[in-house]
Design an enzyme around this catalytic site. Sequence first.
Site, PDB file in Angstrom:
ATOM      1  N   MET A 137       0.835  -1.195   0.000  1.00 27.82           N
ATOM      2  CA  MET A 137       0.000   0.000   0.000  1.00 27.82           C
ATOM      3  C   MET A 137       0.872   1.247   0.000  1.00 27.82           C
ATOM      4  O   MET A 137       2.092   1.170  -0.017  1.00 27.82           O
ATOM      5  CB  MET A 137      -0.946  -0.018   1.205  1.00 27.82           C
ATOM      6  CG  MET A 137      -2.073  -1.042   1.076  1.00 27.82           C
ATOM      7  SD  MET A 137      -3.294  -0.929   2.397  1.00 27.82           S
ATOM      8  CE  MET A 137      -2.367  -1.726   3.711  1.00 27.82           C
ATOM      9  N   CYS A 138       0.238   2.391   0.044  1.00 27.83           N
ATOM     10  CA  CYS A 138       0.919   3.678  -0.051  1.00 27.83           C
ATOM     11  C   CYS A 138       1.605   4.041   1.259  1.00 27.83           C
ATOM     12  O   CYS A 138       1.515   3.331   2.253  1.00 27.83           O
ATOM     13  CB  CYS A 138      -0.091   4.762  -0.421  1.00 27.83           C
ATOM     14  SG  CYS A 138      -1.157   4.332  -1.809  1.00 27.83           S
ATOM     15  N   GLN A 139       2.296   5.170   1.256  1.00 28.19           N
ATOM     16  CA  GLN A 139       2.862   5.719   2.484  1.00 28.19           C
ATOM     17  C   GLN A 139       2.551   7.201   2.576  1.00 28.19           C
ATOM     18  O   GLN A 139       2.397   7.889   1.559  1.00 28.19           O
ATOM     19  CB  GLN A 139       4.377   5.479   2.568  1.00 28.19           C
ATOM     20  CG  GLN A 139       4.733   4.024   2.839  1.00 28.19           C
ATOM     21  CD  GLN A 139       6.128   3.855   3.408  1.00 28.19           C
ATOM     22  OE1 GLN A 139       6.774   4.799   3.856  1.00 28.19           O
ATOM     23  NE2 GLN A 139       6.609   2.624   3.411  1.00 28.19           N
ATOM     24  N   ASN A 192      -3.726   6.192   2.959  1.00 25.85           N
ATOM     25  CA  ASN A 192      -2.997   4.940   2.775  1.00 25.85           C
ATOM     26  C   ASN A 192      -3.916   3.813   3.214  1.00 25.85           C
ATOM     27  O   ASN A 192      -4.370   3.792   4.360  1.00 25.85           O
ATOM     28  CB  ASN A 192      -1.711   4.947   3.609  1.00 25.85           C
ATOM     29  CG  ASN A 192      -1.157   3.556   3.863  1.00 25.85           C
ATOM     30  OD1 ASN A 192      -1.334   2.658   3.049  1.00 25.85           O
ATOM     31  ND2 ASN A 192      -0.511   3.376   5.001  1.00 25.85           N
TER      32      ASN A 192
END
Length: 255
Positions: A1-3, A108
């Site tokens: 996933m994103c940060q 996120n």
Amino acid sequence: MCQLLGMNCNVPTDIIFSFTGFATRGGRTDHHNDGWGIAFFEGNGVRHFVDYQAAVASPIADLIKSCPIKSKNVISHIRKATQGRVALENCHPFVRELWGRYWVFAHNGDLKNFMPTLDGPYRPVGTTDSEWAFCYLLQQLRKRFGDRLPVLAELTPALQELTEEIASHGVFNMMLSDGSALFAHCATNLHYIVRQYPFAEAHLSDEDLSVDFSQVTTPNDRVAVIVTEPLTANEVWTQFKPGELKVFVDGMPIE
């Protein structure tokens, strides 16, 4: 996933050191290479940069690393796409107006089956669950408070309720700011640090770069940095509890 990366300060401060380490995770030391973005509050305005290129390959990211834009509230994001194609309109952070202020949001996580009715002025431009959640959040705040800007003591519990509702559909780590405060909600993973006098040296985990903050600050400066994973190897970071919403004002979390 994103940060996620956020900064909240009591005086305008540049984010070059933290962003340099953070951007490295956008395709070099980690796999978040599906775009990135950053937004700086400056007075009533917002400097907003997004790019669908990986942060390590983006000339715009290089500009941010070399240009000391100073702000009291900054939100940045590096993307690993889970919903929505790799495209400019799907890059965080997103920006909208509410109560005569710009609001900046980044997320996120991954929300499943989250498509509530949007019957107000807010509509997603892209195809991410994140932007849908942002539009829903602003819509519900407007329904609750109308055209009246609520004080922080009213806004915070309202955001706590809404983040809990949205988080029931999946992972919802998020950052939100109107330029006066920075709200950070943790579903799974967020950390923060408050740098204040006496300042010390910090060394990035993802780059061979150190800064002695005692040489570039005054005794009155205070800076809170919030991030998915700690950026430095020689400092003590505080981890959020799952489900926790923290509000940062003037470089400190407030209770």
